[in-house]
Design a protein around this motif. Structure first.
Motif, mmCIF file in Angstrom:
data_model
loop_
_atom_site.group_PDB
_atom_site.id
_atom_site.type_symbol
_atom_site.label_atom_id
_atom_site.label_comp_id
_atom_site.label_asym_id
_atom_site.label_seq_id
_atom_site.Cartn_x
_atom_site.Cartn_y
_atom_site.Cartn_z
ATOM 1 N N SER A 148 -7.752 7.099 -15.768
ATOM 2 C CA SER A 148 -7.311 6.015 -16.540
ATOM 3 C C SER A 148 -6.291 5.028 -15.955
ATOM 4 N N LEU A 149 -5.725 5.417 -14.903
ATOM 5 C CA LEU A 149 -4.536 4.719 -14.306
ATOM 6 C C LEU A 149 -4.973 3.657 -13.367
ATOM 7 N N PHE A 150 -6.198 3.716 -12.568
ATOM 8 C CA PHE A 150 -6.446 2.669 -11.608
ATOM 9 C C PHE A 150 -7.172 1.981 -12.091
ATOM 10 N N LEU A 151 -7.212 0.388 -11.455
ATOM 11 C CA LEU A 151 -8.156 -0.477 -11.807
ATOM 12 C C LEU A 151 -9.104 -0.792 -10.909
ATOM 13 N N ASP A 152 -8.878 -0.919 -9.426
ATOM 14 C CA ASP A 152 -9.738 -1.653 -8.286
ATOM 15 C C ASP A 152 -9.972 -0.519 -7.381
ATOM 16 N N SER A 153 -8.929 -0.569 -6.392
ATOM 17 C CA SER A 153 -9.576 0.172 -5.456
ATOM 18 C C SER A 153 -8.993 1.576 -5.679
ATOM 19 N N ILE A 154 -9.616 2.807 -5.456
ATOM 20 C CA ILE A 154 -9.383 4.216 -5.657
ATOM 21 C C ILE A 154 -8.737 4.978 -4.789
ATOM 22 N N ALA A 155 -8.955 4.378 -3.213
ATOM 23 C CA ALA A 155 -8.659 5.178 -2.279
ATOM 24 C C ALA A 155 -7.268 5.728 -2.290
ATOM 25 N N VAL A 156 -6.228 4.792 -2.257
ATOM 26 C CA VAL A 156 -4.859 5.031 -2.406
ATOM 27 C C VAL A 156 -4.461 5.933 -3.627
ATOM 28 N N PRO A 157 -4.800 5.384 -4.746
ATOM 29 C CA PRO A 157 -4.354 6.239 -5.751
ATOM 30 C C PRO A 157 -4.760 7.702 -5.553
ATOM 31 N N LEU A 158 -6.138 8.033 -5.076
ATOM 32 C CA LEU A 158 -6.751 9.261 -5.043
ATOM 33 C C LEU A 158 -5.862 10.264 -4.062
ATOM 34 N N VAL A 159 -5.662 9.507 -2.922
ATOM 35 C CA VAL A 159 -4.758 10.455 -1.603
ATOM 36 C C VAL A 159 -3.458 10.533 -2.430
ATOM 37 N N GLY A 160 -2.627 9.556 -3.091
ATOM 38 C CA GLY A 160 -1.400 9.487 -3.234
ATOM 39 C C GLY A 160 -1.326 10.762 -4.501
ATOM 40 N N PHE A 161 -2.228 10.539 -5.488
ATOM 41 C CA PHE A 161 -2.145 11.475 -6.473
ATOM 42 C C PHE A 161 -2.388 12.921 -6.088
ATOM 43 N N ASN A 162 -3.429 13.103 -5.237
ATOM 44 C CA ASN A 162 -3.290 14.358 -4.554
ATOM 45 C C ASN A 162 -2.278 15.020 -3.707
ATOM 46 N N LEU A 163 -1.459 14.065 -3.183
ATOM 47 C CA LEU A 163 -0.435 14.652 -2.279
ATOM 48 C C LEU A 163 0.622 15.011 -3.205
ATOM 49 N N GLY A 164 0.683 14.284 -4.243
ATOM 50 C CA GLY A 164 1.754 14.682 -5.585
ATOM 51 C C GLY A 164 1.391 15.895 -6.164
ATOM 52 N N MET A 170 0.809 -1.266 0.061
ATOM 53 C CA MET A 170 0.010 0.088 0.044
ATOM 54 C C MET A 170 0.776 1.196 0.089
ATOM 55 N N LEU A 171 1.946 1.216 0.750
ATOM 56 C CA LEU A 171 2.816 2.495 0.844
ATOM 57 C C LEU A 171 3.418 2.676 -0.560
ATOM 58 N N SER A 172 3.825 1.690 -1.127
ATOM 59 C CA SER A 172 4.730 1.796 -2.536
ATOM 60 C C SER A 172 3.780 2.250 -3.390
ATOM 61 N N GLU A 173 2.417 1.798 -3.337
ATOM 62 C CA GLU A 173 1.278 2.235 -4.078
ATOM 63 C C GLU A 173 1.095 3.857 -3.995
ATOM 64 N N LEU A 174 1.159 4.319 -2.833
ATOM 65 C CA LEU A 174 0.850 5.635 -2.482
ATOM 66 C C LEU A 174 2.106 6.369 -2.981
ATOM 67 N N VAL A 175 3.193 6.095 -2.663
ATOM 68 C CA VAL A 175 4.283 6.823 -3.271
ATOM 69 C C VAL A 175 4.255 6.885 -4.767
ATOM 70 N N SER A 176 4.053 5.867 -5.538
ATOM 71 C CA SER A 176 3.914 5.698 -6.802
ATOM 72 C C SER A 176 2.993 6.741 -7.446
ATOM 73 N N PHE A 177 1.648 6.899 -6.779
ATOM 74 C CA PHE A 177 0.781 7.718 -7.178
ATOM 75 C C PHE A 177 1.137 9.198 -6.930
ATOM 76 N N ALA A 178 1.839 9.515 -5.835
ATOM 77 C CA ALA A 178 2.341 10.676 -5.463
ATOM 78 C C ALA A 178 3.236 11.274 -6.520
ATOM 79 N N ALA A 179 3.975 10.130 -6.772
ATOM 80 C CA ALA A 179 5.065 10.619 -7.999
ATOM 81 C C ALA A 179 4.299 10.993 -9.161
ATOM 82 N N LEU A 180 3.332 10.326 -9.644
ATOM 83 C CA LEU A 180 2.501 10.836 -10.852
ATOM 84 C C LEU A 180 1.925 11.997 -10.601
ATOM 85 N N GLY A 181 1.308 11.907 -9.515
ATOM 86 C CA GLY A 181 0.772 13.492 -9.244
ATOM 87 C C GLY A 181 1.569 14.675 -9.182
#
Length: 199
Positions: A125-141, A1-12
């Motif tokens: 267009s980036l996430f497939l299943d759960s949106i919570a972690v991508p949403l938080v990570g992307f927003n932080l980024g 989960m942490l690595s996913e958060l960091v990945s989406f933060a980097a994308l953001g």
């Protein structure tokens, strides 16, 4: 989960500082143009309002609660830039005295809603299943990217003001810099709005 958060933060982060996010960068530039370093409290209120606005729309849009036509969003984004540039010019005398209209915070929140919709199409267009972690990570980024852009903008404005003070020692450089930045950005954004007018 942490690595996913960091990945989406980097994308953001990459999304807000990338050259294809130039419209968002220009919005931050013109939003900050009306302030000096001493006005940091006002900047904090306005940027916080913008953040809240785009966070709300980003969450609603990626969960499909709010679905806006992409062409409409792409047209509205430069309109927010134009409106901010015009308001800067109208308010430049008050800003030079260190007073600001209260509605600027509301404008920033409203314009944040529009920009959030612009971010959402990319994120959806980036996430497939759960949106919570991508949403938080992307927003932080995005927030981290905005801080970097605003910090660079503050340094740039300081340098420009210093240069103008040397070139025009008898004049306050702030109104000239504010007008020049606001007019230039407004002209660019007007061209974008014309090109993106929904057919």
């Amino acid at each position: 989960m942490l690595s996913e958060l960091v990945s989406f933060a980097a994308l953001g982060f990459q999304h807000i500082v990338a050259i294809d996010a130039f419209d968002h960068i220009l919005f931050l530039l013109v939003l900050a143009a009306i302030y000096r370093g001493r006005d940091w409290r006002q900047v904090l209120w306005v940027i916080s309002a913008f953040t809240i606005g785009h966070s709300i729309t980003l969450a609603l849009a990626v969960t499909n609660v709010l679905v806006l036509p992409p062409r409409l969003v792409e047209f509205l984004i430069p309109l927010t830039i134009v409106a901010t540039g015009i308001e800067n010019i109208v308010q430049r005398s008050r800003a030079a005295q260190g007073t600001f209209s209260r509605h600027r915070v509301l404008f920033a929140a409203g314009f944040g809603l529009v920009h959030g919709a612009g971010f959402a199409g990319y994120l959806r267009s980036l996430f497939l299943d759960s949106i919570a972690v991508p949403l938080v990570g992307f927003n932080l980024g995005i927030e981290a990217g905005q801080i970097v852009v605003l910090a660079a903008t503050a340094v740039l404005f300081r340098l420009v003001d210093g240069g103008l003070s040397v070139a025009l020692p008898s004049r306050d450089p702030f109104p000239l810099r504010l007008t020049a930045v606001s007019l230039g950005v407004t002209v660019i954004a007007t061209g974008w709005a014309w090109q993106r007018f929904p057919q």
